[in-house]
Design a protein around this motif. Structure first.
Motif, mmCIF file in Angstrom:
data_model
loop_
_atom_site.group_PDB
_atom_site.id
_atom_site.type_symbol
_atom_site.label_atom_id
_atom_site.label_comp_id
_atom_site.label_asym_id
_atom_site.label_seq_id
_atom_site.Cartn_x
_atom_site.Cartn_y
_atom_site.Cartn_z
ATOM 1 N N ILE A 187 -2.113 22.527 -29.260
ATOM 2 C CA ILE A 187 -3.518 22.937 -29.088
ATOM 3 C C ILE A 187 -3.852 24.055 -30.064
ATOM 4 C CG2 ILE A 187 -5.166 24.035 -27.534
ATOM 5 C CD1 ILE A 187 -3.795 22.589 -25.218
ATOM 6 N N LEU A 188 -2.948 25.032 -30.156
ATOM 7 C CA LEU A 188 -3.204 26.167 -31.034
ATOM 8 C C LEU A 188 -3.200 25.746 -32.499
ATOM 9 C CD1 LEU A 188 -3.841 29.072 -30.405
ATOM 10 C CD2 LEU A 188 -1.459 29.672 -30.827
ATOM 11 N N ALA A 189 -2.302 24.834 -32.871
ATOM 12 C CA ALA A 189 -2.278 24.333 -34.253
ATOM 13 C C ALA A 189 -3.584 23.617 -34.589
ATOM 14 C CB ALA A 189 -1.096 23.394 -34.450
ATOM 15 N N ALA A 190 -4.086 22.819 -33.634
ATOM 16 C CA ALA A 190 -5.344 22.115 -33.861
ATOM 17 C C ALA A 190 -6.513 23.094 -33.972
ATOM 18 C CB ALA A 190 -5.593 21.110 -32.733
ATOM 19 N N CYS A 191 -6.517 24.127 -33.132
ATOM 20 C CA CYS A 191 -7.565 25.150 -33.222
ATOM 21 C C CYS A 191 -7.461 25.913 -34.539
ATOM 22 C CB CYS A 191 -7.453 26.115 -32.053
ATOM 23 S SG CYS A 191 -7.872 25.384 -30.448
ATOM 24 N N ASN A 192 -6.236 26.171 -34.986
ATOM 25 C CA ASN A 192 -6.014 26.828 -36.270
ATOM 26 C C ASN A 192 -6.628 26.006 -37.400
ATOM 27 O OD1 ASN A 192 -4.380 27.217 -38.854
ATOM 28 N ND2 ASN A 192 -3.618 28.933 -37.651
ATOM 29 N N GLY A 193 -6.391 24.695 -37.356
ATOM 30 C CA GLY A 193 -6.964 23.820 -38.384
ATOM 31 C C GLY A 193 -8.481 23.793 -38.340
ATOM 32 N N THR A 194 -9.043 23.838 -37.123
ATOM 33 C CA THR A 194 -10.498 23.826 -36.978
ATOM 34 C C THR A 194 -11.118 25.088 -37.555
ATOM 35 O OG1 THR A 194 -10.282 22.497 -34.951
ATOM 36 C CG2 THR A 194 -12.389 23.617 -35.325
ATOM 37 N N GLU A 195 -10.519 26.231 -37.222
ATOM 38 C CA GLU A 195 -11.011 27.503 -37.767
ATOM 39 C C GLU A 195 -10.872 27.534 -39.287
ATOM 40 O OE1 GLU A 195 -10.881 31.492 -39.311
ATOM 41 O OE2 GLU A 195 -9.176 30.127 -39.213
ATOM 42 N N TYR A 196 -9.803 26.966 -39.791
ATOM 43 C CA TYR A 196 -9.569 26.872 -41.231
ATOM 44 C C TYR A 196 -10.700 26.093 -41.909
ATOM 45 C CZ TYR A 196 -6.647 25.893 -45.425
ATOM 46 O OH TYR A 196 -6.133 25.803 -46.688
ATOM 47 N N PHE A 197 -11.091 24.987 -41.302
ATOM 48 C CA PHE A 197 -12.193 24.185 -41.849
ATOM 49 C C PHE A 197 -13.506 24.957 -41.821
ATOM 50 C CE2 PHE A 197 -15.743 21.316 -40.508
ATOM 51 C CZ PHE A 197 -16.035 20.831 -41.778
ATOM 52 N N LEU A 198 -13.799 25.616 -40.717
ATOM 53 C CA LEU A 198 -15.054 26.371 -40.619
ATOM 54 C C LEU A 198 -15.095 27.497 -41.646
ATOM 55 C CD1 LEU A 198 -15.430 26.552 -36.728
ATOM 56 C CD2 LEU A 198 -16.662 25.053 -38.309
ATOM 57 N N ALA A 199 -13.961 28.172 -41.840
ATOM 58 C CA ALA A 199 -13.916 29.250 -42.834
ATOM 59 C C ALA A 199 -14.087 28.710 -44.248
ATOM 60 C CB ALA A 199 -12.581 29.993 -42.720
ATOM 61 N N SER A 200 -13.649 27.479 -44.486
ATOM 62 C CA SER A 200 -13.758 26.901 -45.828
ATOM 63 C C SER A 200 -15.192 26.579 -46.215
ATOM 64 C CB SER A 200 -12.909 25.626 -45.925
ATOM 65 O OG SER A 200 -13.469 24.571 -45.164
ATOM 66 N N LEU A 201 -16.105 26.595 -45.248
ATOM 67 C CA LEU A 201 -17.518 26.363 -45.547
ATOM 68 C C LEU A 201 -18.171 27.609 -46.148
ATOM 69 C CD1 LEU A 201 -18.586 24.419 -42.321
ATOM 70 C CD2 LEU A 201 -18.029 23.453 -44.557
ATOM 71 N N ILE A 202 -17.582 28.768 -45.923
ATOM 72 C CA ILE A 202 -18.176 30.023 -46.409
ATOM 73 C C ILE A 202 -18.330 30.034 -47.924
ATOM 74 C CG2 ILE A 202 -17.853 32.525 -46.570
ATOM 75 C CD1 ILE A 202 -16.518 32.396 -43.801
ATOM 76 N N PRO A 203 -17.284 29.697 -48.720
ATOM 77 C CA PRO A 203 -17.463 29.743 -50.179
ATOM 78 C C PRO A 203 -18.463 28.726 -50.714
ATOM 79 C CG PRO A 203 -15.317 28.822 -49.599
ATOM 80 C CD PRO A 203 -15.894 29.411 -48.351
ATOM 81 N N PHE A 204 -18.759 27.679 -49.961
ATOM 82 C CA PHE A 204 -19.778 26.718 -50.396
ATOM 83 C C PHE A 204 -21.116 27.426 -50.587
ATOM 84 C CE2 PHE A 204 -23.193 23.707 -49.377
ATOM 85 C CZ PHE A 204 -22.958 22.714 -50.318
ATOM 86 N N TYR A 205 -21.381 28.409 -49.743
ATOM 87 C CA TYR A 205 -22.646 29.138 -49.802
ATOM 88 C C TYR A 205 -22.554 30.438 -50.598
ATOM 89 C CZ TYR A 205 -23.892 25.946 -46.021
ATOM 90 O OH TYR A 205 -24.125 24.812 -45.283
ATOM 91 N N THR A 206 -21.344 30.888 -50.920
ATOM 92 C CA THR A 206 -21.198 32.196 -51.553
ATOM 93 C C THR A 206 -20.655 32.170 -52.973
ATOM 94 O OG1 THR A 206 -19.008 32.448 -50.538
ATOM 95 C CG2 THR A 206 -20.888 33.342 -49.329
#
Length: 575
Positions: A330-349
């Motif tokens: 569960i924690l590994a999957a949540c880690n991957g999800t947070e990783y994906f959400l954080a990767s959206l930041i440079p798209f806008y910056t």
């Protein structure tokens, strides 16, 4: 060999002025290229993440007992090799792209890579021995090497300078989405029984490779590559679709002439044919300098330690932090999800703050996080501190966040932006091979390091990340908003004996690209002011700046005809 470039004869072209790809032109087409080509990176991310939680499954270890290091730590080396050998296949594919990529073109290399990955996926999910699994991973790796060496080049050669960063950052986000998706597939299949627990997650990657196979030829080929192979009509048609203008638009003439000029100069210098001597050439364009920058940006991504987490997240949570099998997944999957959400930041910056700022921010954060992980993992492992174990889990999330912002997409964006046109496919392939080589090293040594030095594994990466910060600051120029041809001119002005001066040159050199779509407000203001001055001056009959007086570099220059008229005639005086 090359046509005369001072004038392009439009009678040679019969290209359609309204050709569409997937029914799109202009900005929607650029997004389609980023999305479909990005499927290759999604596939790459999925393949990276899928093995992490499978390595501790009973059904997997029963099939491959030779790599079960939970009962015999001496097997950790073989385990690391079987997982990491995938990277050697990727490196082989990258080297082949470096050698033959310009012969086949961008789309064909991606197409062939997706076919090979499909074959590799089938072989992996039907494995019954360690030998077959290892060979299958090499096959998949070769296909992935084709894809990941070519996609950044295709995107950078199609994208507008001021949107290139954001579009390629989308690919970085798709890598993290692939990792995230693989973690959740692993978690979902954890509740199944038998071999389907691990065979289905591995097989599911075939869906993405088949999608890429079926869609890649619906996209346009790189117009710069088409000019390089003298397919001017197709290049004109492609530029028209990408810019959403007519094939007769003067801007297309300028783009084609600029590329032909670069290619002719390279042909005159004998640099139009691939050879290692071209890639490592000490010439006025600083090819070797640029090759090294492209190569080491990929090296830095891998030695940052990201794949310590990506490949072994589930194993770290379960084996080294001490969580139960369900919670660790569960924690590994949540880690991957947070990783994906954080990767959206440079798209806008990335186009707002630039490449260097994000690169430095992410790397500094990674160094600090790895240092903290050393301490909390040590307290958890040797002192039994439960709070430290929780902190360790949290800081694995924090590290992924810094990496997603600063390095994930940056290392795929910078190599094709930094190198010359004639060496772009070769150097991109070479730099990507560095990614896979050092990826192999990290994935190979991680189980061994955790077995022998435990939490001090993080210390290694903390020091490495700290060293990278000044390297980035002193040697990597800002490429934001620069055309690929403009980067040639920046490096031509640098001194090979002082390679750090390219950072200053890039900072001080005026921008030649004055695209009205550029989001740089200062550019818009300057353009508007020039237009206003032109309007006022025309009404008065005096010399000024006019829309027709933009030179080839994009700067406004005085209209000499009006200037001469002003000097030779006096205004009529009223009574």
């Amino acid at each position: 060999m090359f046509k005369k470039i001072d004038k392009i004869d439009k009678s040679d072209y019969v290209a359609s002025s309204s050709k569409k790809y997937l029914g799109m032109r202009g900005a929607p087409l650029h997004k389609a290229i980023a999305t479909i080509a990005g499927l290759g990176f999604l596939l790459f991310g999925y393949d990276q993440g899928v093995m992490g939680s499978l390595l501790t499954l009973d059904s997997f270890l029963e099939t491959f007992p030779q790599i079960n290091d939970s009962v015999d730590t001496s097997k950790s080396t073989l385990k690391g090799f079987v997982i990491a050998v995938y990277e050697l296949g990727c490196m082989t594919g990258a080297f082949f792209t470096m050698w033959k990529g310009d012969i086949f073109g961008r789309r064909k290399m991606i197409f062939y890579g997706s076919i090979i990955m499909t074959i590799g996926g089938i072989l992996q999910c039907t494995s019954y021995s360690v030998a077959q699994l290892a060979v299958a991973r090499v096959v998949s790796g070769v296909g992935n090497g084709f894809i990941t060496s070519t996609i950044p080049t295709l995107q950078s050669e199609c994208a507008k300078p001021h949107r290139r960063g954001a579009l390629i950052m989308m690919s970085g986000a798709l890598i993290s989405f692939g990792i995230c998706f693989s973690y959740w597939v692993d978690f979902g299949l954890y509740f199944a029984t038998g071999d389907v627990q691990w065979r289905f997650p591995i097989a599911f990657q075939i869906v993405f490779s088949l999608l890429l196979t079926s869609l890649i030829f619906e996209l346009p080929e790189s117009p710069r590559w088409l000019v390089k192979i003298h397919e001017i009509e197709r290049a004109r048609e492609t530029f028209a679709a990408l810019d959403d203008v007519s094939v007769d638009d003067p801007l297309i003439d300028d783009e084609i002439k600029d590329i032909q000029a670069v290619l002719k100069r390279d042909a005159d210098a004998g640099a139009d044919k691939f050879s290692f001597s071209v890639v490592f050439k000490f010439d006025e364009k600083k090819t070797f300098h640029r090759t090294m920058l492209a190569y080491f940006v990929q090296v830095m991504q891998q030695i940052s330690g990201i794949n310590l987490i990506t490949y072994y997240a589930g194993t770290i949570y379960e084996t080294y932090i001490g969580m139960n099998a369900l919670d660790s997944r569960i924690l590994a999957a949540c880690n991957g999800t947070e990783y994906f959400l954080a990767s959206l930041i440079p798209f806008y910056t990335v186009e707002r703050f630039g490449r260097r700022s994000l690169f430095l921010f992410g790397t500094a954060g990674q160094a600090i996080t790895m240092a903290i992980l050393t301490g909390v993992q040590w307290a958890s492992e040797y002192k039994g501190d439960q709070g430290a174990a929780i902190a360790c889990a949290v800081f694995l999330f924090v590290f992924n966040t810094f990496f997603a912002i600063g390095m994930l997409g940056m290392t795929w964006l910078l190599p094709p932006e930094l190198v010359t046109l004639e060496s772009r496919a070769s150097v991109t392939g070479l730099s990507t091979s560095a990614n896979w080589l050092f990826n192999f090293v990290v994935v190979m040594i991680t189980p061994v390091c955790f077995t022998h030095i435990g939490p001090y594994t993080y210390t290694i990466f903390a020091v490495v990340n700290a060293i990278m910060v000044p390297c980035i600051f002193f040697f990597y120029p800002e490429t934001k908003g620069r055309s690929l041809e403009e980067m040639d001119r920046i490096f031509e002005q640098s001194n090979p004996k002082t390679p750090w001066d390219v950072v200053r040159i890039a900072r001080e050199m005026p921008f030649e690209n004055r695209d009205i779509d550029n989001e740089d407000e200062e550019d818009k203001i300057n353009l508007d002011r020039s237009s206003e001055t032109s309007s006022v001056s025309n009404e008065k009959g005096s010399a000024s700046f006019t829309a027709d007086s933009v030179n080839d570099t994009g700067f406004f220059v005085k209209n000499e005809e009006n200037k001469n008229e002003q000097e030779t005639s006096q205004p009529e005086k009223k009574e």
